[in-house]
Scaffold this active site. Structure first.
Site, PDB file in Angstrom:
ATOM      1  N   ASP A 110     -31.674  62.348  43.691  1.00  0.00           N
ATOM      2  CA  ASP A 110     -31.319  63.638  43.501  1.00  0.00           C
ATOM      3  C   ASP A 110     -32.053  64.321  42.312  1.00  0.00           C
ATOM      4  OD1 ASP A 110     -30.247  66.334  43.252  1.00  0.00           O
ATOM      5  OD2 ASP A 110     -28.189  65.526  43.416  1.00  0.00           O
ATOM      6  N   GLY A 112     -32.279  62.311  39.745  1.00  0.00           N
ATOM      7  CA  GLY A 112     -33.163  61.087  39.312  1.00  0.00           C
ATOM      8  C   GLY A 112     -32.640  60.242  38.103  1.00  0.00           C
ATOM      9  N   THR A 114     -29.529  58.565  37.923  1.00  0.00           N
ATOM     10  CA  THR A 114     -28.931  57.432  38.431  1.00  0.00           C
ATOM     11  C   THR A 114     -30.231  56.396  38.505  1.00  0.00           C
ATOM     12  OG1 THR A 114     -27.299  58.633  39.516  1.00  0.00           O
ATOM     13  CG2 THR A 114     -27.369  56.268  39.990  1.00  0.00           C
ATOM     14  N   LEU A 115     -31.043  56.693  39.020  1.00  0.00           N
ATOM     15  CA  LEU A 115     -32.275  55.636  39.274  1.00  0.00           C
ATOM     16  C   LEU A 115     -33.070  55.451  38.114  1.00  0.00           C
ATOM     17  CD1 LEU A 115     -33.232  54.261  41.807  1.00  0.00           C
ATOM     18  CD2 LEU A 115     -34.919  56.123  42.460  1.00  0.00           C
TER      19      LEU A 115
HETATM   20  P1  IMP Z   1     -28.768  61.678  40.916  1.00  0.00           P
HETATM   21  O1  IMP Z   1     -28.434  60.765  39.654  1.00  0.00           O
HETATM   22  O2  IMP Z   1     -28.750  62.939  40.737  1.00  0.00           O
HETATM   23  O3  IMP Z   1     -30.101  61.532  41.516  1.00  0.00           O
HETATM   24  O4  IMP Z   1     -27.782  61.184  42.016  1.00  0.00           O
HETATM   25  C1  IMP Z   1     -27.892  60.147  42.625  1.00  0.00           C
HETATM   26  C2  IMP Z   1     -26.417  59.630  43.057  1.00  0.00           C
HETATM   27  O5  IMP Z   1     -25.594  60.969  43.504  1.00  0.00           O
HETATM   28  C3  IMP Z   1     -26.852  59.253  44.629  1.00  0.00           C
HETATM   29  O6  IMP Z   1     -26.843  57.804  44.637  1.00  0.00           O
HETATM   30  C4  IMP Z   1     -25.438  59.749  45.412  1.00  0.00           C
HETATM   31  O7  IMP Z   1     -24.624  58.603  45.305  1.00  0.00           O
HETATM   32  C5  IMP Z   1     -24.981  60.888  44.705  1.00  0.00           C
HETATM   33  N1  IMP Z   1     -25.652  62.285  45.392  1.00  0.00           N
HETATM   34  C6  IMP Z   1     -26.681  62.960  45.023  1.00  0.00           C
HETATM   35  N2  IMP Z   1     -26.627  63.840  45.672  1.00  0.00           N
HETATM   36  C7  IMP Z   1     -25.797  63.670  46.701  1.00  0.00           C
HETATM   37  C8  IMP Z   1     -25.603  64.405  48.137  1.00  0.00           C
HETATM   38  O8  IMP Z   1     -26.353  65.640  48.461  1.00  0.00           O
HETATM   39  N3  IMP Z   1     -24.623  63.961  48.814  1.00  0.00           N
HETATM   40  C9  IMP Z   1     -23.856  62.902  48.263  1.00  0.00           C
HETATM   41  N4  IMP Z   1     -24.061  62.161  47.568  1.00  0.00           N
HETATM   42  C10 IMP Z   1     -25.258  62.724  46.382  1.00  0.00           C
END
Ligand code: IMP
Length: 181
Positions: A110, A112, A114-115
């Protein structure tokens, strides 16, 4: 007829918009498995699943990979029952990936954040190689610039559930990807 909350939940599922069907997911996961198997031919791959969301994807993906693999998990949390990221990432693991070929398997890329956090953390262990695979890539303007080598589907900016993804721990069991908003 009684309608306890689990019955309501079951009745509710078909009314959510199906974004990606389970047969489309299966087909794409097969392709990803083939691609990964070719890229890592002759090597042993260490797959690191990001809990909780990636457990379904990883379970299906690993069965489409035909090279030797080891499977492990780390836990990452950033959403805390919200639909938008809290911006704080917490990681839990006791992995040793030094000199290993490592592929991090995420449910959704999403923002990024977390990654990026995970990749920086695992990089410190000096793996032989470190790449990422995400089933979904949410197309939003301000993403953390990070290379994700394998992507299942690019999706628009909607909150999705199913195939392991949740909202407040609900809907992980749905076999397809559905939109919640
Ligand atoms: P990021 O750090 O924003 O990339 O979010 C990563 C984590 O958020 C993912 O591994 C998901 O567990 C959670 N996440 C992000 N978008 C969604 C969504 O649309 N539905 C459910 N979980 C989400």
């Amino acid at each position: 007829m009684s309608t306890d909350s689990s019955t309501e939940k079951q009745m509710d599922i078909p009314t959510k918009e199906v974004l990606i069907s389970s047969s489309d997911i299966n087909q794409r996961v097969q392709q990803l498995g083939r691609e990964i198997s070719e890229d890592y031919q002759g090597r042993e791959l260490h797959l690191v699943g990001v809990l909780n969301g990636a457990f379904v994807f990883l379970a299906d993906l690993v069965r489409q990979i035909d090279i030797p693999c080891q499977i492990c998990f780390l836990q990452a949390s950033s959403y805390k029952n919200q639909k938008v990221s809290t911006g704080e990432v917490t990681l839990m693991h006791n992995l040793d990936l030094s000199r290993k070929d490592v592929l991090v398997v995420e449910d959704i890329f999403d923002t990024g954040l977390t990654l990026k956090y995970i990749m920086e953390d695992l990089e410190q262990q000096k793996p032989k190689s470190l790449e990422a695979c995400a089933l979904l890539n949410k197309q939003i303007p301000d993403k953390v610039p990070i290379a994700v080598k394998y992507i299942g589907f690019n999706i628009e900016d909607r909150f999705v559930v199913g195939y392991g993804l949740d909202f407040a721990e609900h809907y992980r069991e749905i076999p397809h990807i559905a939109c919640l908003d």
